[in-house]
Structures are given as structure tokens and as C-alpha cells.
Design an enzyme around this catalytic site. Structure first.
Site, PDB file in Angstrom:
ATOM      1  N   CYS A   1       0.882  -1.184   0.000  1.00  0.00           N
ATOM      2  CA  CYS A   1       0.000   0.000   0.000  1.00  0.00           C
ATOM      3  C   CYS A   1       0.912   1.224   0.000  1.00  0.00           C
ATOM      4  CB  CYS A   1      -0.922  -0.011   1.203  1.00  0.00           C
ATOM      5  SG  CYS A   1      -1.701  -1.619   1.550  1.00  0.00           S
ATOM      6  N   ALA A   2       1.502   1.539  -1.142  1.00  0.00           N
ATOM      7  CA  ALA A   2       2.754   2.298  -1.153  1.00  0.00           C
ATOM      8  C   ALA A   2       2.645   3.815  -1.292  1.00  0.00           C
ATOM      9  CB  ALA A   2       3.652   1.766  -2.277  1.00  0.00           C
ATOM     10  N   ALA A   3       1.570   4.346  -1.883  1.00  0.00           N
ATOM     11  CA  ALA A   3       1.504   5.787  -2.102  1.00  0.00           C
ATOM     12  C   ALA A   3       1.446   6.534  -0.760  1.00  0.00           C
ATOM     13  CB  ALA A   3       0.287   6.125  -2.958  1.00  0.00           C
ATOM     14  N   PRO A   4       2.056   7.727  -0.700  1.00  0.00           N
ATOM     15  CA  PRO A   4       2.678   8.483  -1.794  1.00  0.00           C
ATOM     16  C   PRO A   4       4.130   8.115  -2.099  1.00  0.00           C
ATOM     17  CG  PRO A   4       2.678   9.797   0.187  1.00  0.00           C
ATOM     18  CD  PRO A   4       1.937   8.547   0.532  1.00  0.00           C
TER      19      PRO A   4
ATOM     20  N   GLY B   1       6.797   7.509   0.564  1.00  0.00           N
ATOM     21  CA  GLY B   1       7.807   7.705   1.599  1.00  0.00           C
ATOM     22  C   GLY B   1       8.459   6.414   2.049  1.00  0.00           C
ATOM     23  N   LYS B   2       7.640   5.425   2.337  1.00  0.00           N
ATOM     24  CA  LYS B   2       8.175   4.155   2.825  1.00  0.00           C
ATOM     25  C   LYS B   2       8.853   3.371   1.701  1.00  0.00           C
ATOM     26  CE  LYS B   2       4.978   3.823   6.731  1.00  0.00           C
ATOM     27  NZ  LYS B   2       4.369   5.166   6.568  1.00  0.00           N
TER      28      LYS B   2
ATOM     29  N   GLU C   1       0.159   0.333  -5.501  1.00  0.00           N
ATOM     30  CA  GLU C   1      -0.890   1.227  -5.026  1.00  0.00           C
ATOM     31  C   GLU C   1      -2.148   0.981  -5.852  1.00  0.00           C
ATOM     32  OE1 GLU C   1      -3.375   3.619  -3.351  1.00  0.00           O
ATOM     33  OE2 GLU C   1      -1.365   3.364  -2.493  1.00  0.00           O
TER      34      GLU C   1
ATOM     35  N   ARG D   1      -3.195   8.133  -6.948  1.00  0.00           N
ATOM     36  CA  ARG D   1      -2.129   8.037  -5.951  1.00  0.00           C
ATOM     37  C   ARG D   1      -0.938   7.237  -6.488  1.00  0.00           C
ATOM     38  NH1 ARG D   1      -2.744   8.770  -0.626  1.00  0.00           N
ATOM     39  NH2 ARG D   1      -1.886   6.731  -0.044  1.00  0.00           N
TER      40      ARG D   1
ATOM     41  N   CYS E   1      -1.598   4.241  10.827  1.00  0.00           N
ATOM     42  CA  CYS E   1      -1.455   5.550  11.482  1.00  0.00           C
ATOM     43  C   CYS E   1      -2.724   5.853  12.278  1.00  0.00           C
ATOM     44  CB  CYS E   1      -1.132   6.648  10.478  1.00  0.00           C
ATOM     45  SG  CYS E   1      -2.357   6.878   9.177  1.00  0.00           S
TER      46      CYS E   1
END
Length: 435
Positions: free
Chosen positions: A102-105, A107-108, A125, A130, A223
Site C-alpha cells: 500500500c505504497a503511495a505516496p 515515503g516508505k 498502489e 495516488r 497511522c
């Protein structure tokens, strides 16, 4: 009513620390940046005096840096400090094959890529818009051995059976950690949404499990603070899979989880806006193999151009009509999965000549032969689409600030014609700013 219920739940969750949490909501947001050590060295950033506890390459900052020249060059990523915690716990090694589900945007994903050398990253994603943002950040940060996909996790599962050493599931969640940043997160909060998110998170983890190699590591993060999306999801996952073991995160920051689970929770009073992280290891099963494509042989025109531009060429190539892609590990056969980009888009063969593209001149691992360094003022002009009056070798050239490429141009020996894509240029009222 929803806001009252939210704060009532937080009071029950935090007990004696509830007042500290309420006080933290009125304080400024934590801002952070993570250095891309493939592109820059820490000593280039003389204003970083507040390191983050969550990641060795991450720092707290107190000003916006989106138009900083090093940001444009891809030397750092702007990222809320605690957001870097999940990848730190994932403990990526240089030869790992990694899936960011679940990669967007981005950062990770870009943090994962900064640890890879001979490894490979699949960055997925599901949301199309996104996914384009993800691709843009992957390119700016100069990632080479990567595929950016835009699909649902169930479709990935059909292609990749027990193929990945490391998998990150930074799951879509109710976003309680975003309440301080976005009013809409609090206004739209509901128990129903939490339950919906928890159901979706459990489904994603099931697919992640099937794609993880035996001996592989899976990190699940959110989060949000909701017990239903954090510890309860972990317990449900462990109950379904006896071969998955909850591992010690081996970090001192944040705090222990609830229900006597060895996970990490981060609240605003812990130095970050909010995160939950759990680490698992798969103990049994049979490892699968990534389906790979046979490397294509590049034509003489492309080979001549690459040898003129690079000291070391990519090991593998893929050609789609006139488009040429390259990277250092074999290209993967994604079957019918939508792939936005695999490897570096090097350029196009057009009428017996090679036309490079912007992404070719942003790669962290490329050693460019033809490059020219510019001043801050010249960089600002170039980022606004201007031609540079500057003498250099004729032909295509990487344009750099303090040795870091941020685009390219074509020189006639006396001036450099701008080749930065219009969509990446700065707006007329924006300026490259180093302060």
C-alpha cells in the site's frame, strides 16, 4: 456526537496520559525529512541538528523545504518522523526482494529502496491517481531496481506465491493519527469506518501472507490508534496462521502495545504524529520464485548513447516498442497486472537516434560521464524552463547542483537547451530556495 465518542475512546485508551494527548493536539505538527544516502551525505546538510529517534537517516525540521535544491535533486524526502518507523523495523537488507503493498505516496517505498543494492522492490498502489504520485516520487528519489504497480492485492497474489523476503503492509486505516493534521479526519470519524478498515486490513494481510517466503518478515503498520485496527488485527492474524510468529521490534522508542502484545505504538507525546507497528516472521512453507522475463538485447544506437553517458551500464533491459528500460536485476513477468513502470525508463529509439528521458538523469546509482554543475541562480532559471548560457561538451548532459543531477539538457557547446518536462518545472511565482 462522533467527536465526543472519539475523545471518550481516547480517554479510555490512554487513561492517565489522556491530558498529555489533548495538550499535544494544540502543538505544531512534527515535520521531518529523511536523507537519501544513495544520493547525498549527511555532512552536506549543515542545518540538521535534531535527529529523529525513529530512523537513523531522519531529522526533525522546522521549515518547509519543498523547493530546496536538494529536495528537487531527490537527496531527501519530506516525511513526518514517525512515518519512517515501520521500515526501520522491517530491517531491509541490500539483497532483499521486497513488496510494499500500500505504497503511495512513496515515503516508505523510497526508504526501502535506499537500503537495496542487489535487491528489488515491488511498490503497489490500488488507487490510480495516488499511484502516479508514487511513481513521481520513485523517479525523483532515483530508484532503479523497482516496479510500480497499480492493482488490487488479490491480483498480485495470483502471480507471486511465497516470493518476497520482506513485505510491508502500511494499511489503509481510519487515520486517527491524522486528526491533528486534518480536521476532516475527526469530522469523518466513526465506529463504522473503523470496523470497515479492520475488515479490509485483515484481507490485505491474508494476501500478504501468501506472498511471503518462509523465513521472511512481514511488517504491519497503521497511522491509527484504534484497538480494532491494531492489536485486534494482529491477534486475528496470529490465530489464523500458526506459522507466523510475532517478533520483538527491538526498538526503544514509542511504547508497548495493548493486550500484552510486543508491538510498538507512537502517540504525539512520543515525538511523532502517530503510528502502530507489528513485526511477524513466517516459519514454514515452500519458497516460490519470481517469474522473470528474458533480458532484451539493446540496439547499437542505444548502446552507443549509454556508453557515452554512463561509466557503468545496467545489467538488464526491457524494450516496449520504442521505449527502453534498464535495471540491475532481471525484469519480472507481471502477467496481466498493470505496471506503471519497471526499472528506469531510459528513453526512446526514434528514427535511428536515442532520445533520453528525465528519469534517466535522476538515478541515484548512475555514474554520469557528461554532467555540468550550475549555481543556485542557474538552477532556478533552469527549473523555470529557461535556456542556460553555459559552455560545456556538446550533446545531452546531466544538469547538477553541487554534483547532484536534477534534470538534463542538450548543449550546442555554448548554451544548454532545457529538457526538463513542463509538468516538473516550477511555477512562475515559485523559486528554488536554500534557506
Amino acid at each position: 456526537m462522533s467527536q465526543e465518542m472519539y475523545f471518550s475512546r481516547m480517554q479510555e485508551l490512554l487513561k492517565d496520559e489522556y491530558n498529555a494527548y489533548i495538550e499535544s493536539l494544540s502543538k505544531p505538527l512534527y515535520r521531518g525529512m529523511r536523507i537519501n544516502l544513495k544520493k547525498a551525505e549527511l555532512n552536506e546538510f549543515d542545518y540538521l541538528d535534531n535527529p529523529s529517534q525513529f530512523c537513523k537517516e531522519s531529522y526533525y525540521v522546522d521549515k518547509p523545504l519543498g523547493n530546496h535544491p536538494f529536495h528537487i535533486c531527490g537527496c531527501f524526502y519530506l516525511q513526518e518522523p514517525s512515518a519512517s518507523s515501520a521500515v526501520e523495523i522491517l530491517d531491509v537488507q541490500e539483497d532483499d526482494y521486497v513488496l510494499d503493498l500500500c505504497a503511495a505516496p512513496g515515503g516508505k517505498s523510497t526508504q526501502i529502496a535506499s537500503h537495496l543494492k542487489s535487491g528489488y522492490l515491488v511498490s503497489n498502489e490500488i488507487d490510480a491517481k495516488r499511484a502516479q504520485i508514487l511513481l513521481s516520487n520513485i523517479e525523483r528519489m532515483g530508484v532503479k531496481n523497482v516496479a510500480v504497480t497499480n492493482t488490487s492485492v488479490d491480483k498480485l497474489t495470483k502471480v507471486f506465491d511465497a516470493c518476497f523476503d520482506k513485505i510491508l503492509v502500511d494499511a489503509p486505516c481510519s487515520g486517527e493519527g491524522m486528526i491533528k493534521k486534518h480536521d476532516i479526519a475527526l469530522n469523518n470519524w466513526s465506529i463504522e469506518n473503523i470496523e470497515l478498515c479492520a475488515t479490509r486490513q485483515k484481507e490485505i494481510l491474508e494476501h500478504a501472507y501468501s506472498m511471503l517466503k518462509p523465513g521472511g518478515t512481514l511488517v504491519y503498520s497503521t497511522c491509527t490508534y484504534a484497538l480494532e485496527e491494531d492489536e485486534d488485527v494482529v491477534l486475528d492474524f496470529l490465530e489464523k496462521h500458526e506459522d507466523m510468529v510475532l517478533m520483538d521490534p527491538e526498538v526503544s522508542w514509542g511504547r508497548k502495545g495493548l493486550k500484552d502484545l510486543n508491538v510498538r505504538r507512537i502517540f504525539p507525546m512520543d515525538g511523532g504524529e502517530g503510528h502502530f507497528i507489528a513485526k511477524f516472521k513466517k516459519q514454514s512453507g515452500v519458497a516460490g520464485k519470481l517469474p522473470v522475463l528474458k533480458s532484451k538485447k539493446i540496439d547499437n544506437v542505444t548502446q552507443k548513447f549509454l556508453k557515452e553517458q554512463l561509466n557503468t551500464l545496467p545489467n538488464y533491459y526491457y524494450i516496449d516498442k520504442d521505449r527502453v528500460y534498464g535495471m540491475d536485476v532481471p525484469f519480472v513477468d507481471f502477467k496481466k497486472i498493470k505496471v506503471l513502470r519497471q526499472g528506469v525508463y531510459l528513453g526512446d529509439v526514434i528514427k535511428n537516434r536515442f532520445e533520453p528521458c528525465h528519469s534517466f538523469y535522476m538515478v541515484a546509482d548512475f555514474d554520469y560521464k557528461r554532467k555540468v554543475d550550475v549555481t543556485l541562480e542557474e538552477m532556478d532559471l533552469f527549473m523555470h524552463g529557461e535556456v542556460l548560457q553555459k559552455e560545456c561538451e556538446k550533446g545531452y548532459v546531466a544538469v547538477c547542483f553541487k554534483g547532484h543531477p536534477f534534470g538534463f539538457g542538450k548543449s550546442d557547446g555554448k548554451q544548454i537547451k532545457n529538457k526538463i518536462p513542463k509538468g516538473l518545472r516550477l511555477l512562475p511565482n515559485s523559486r528554488v530556495n536554500i534557506d
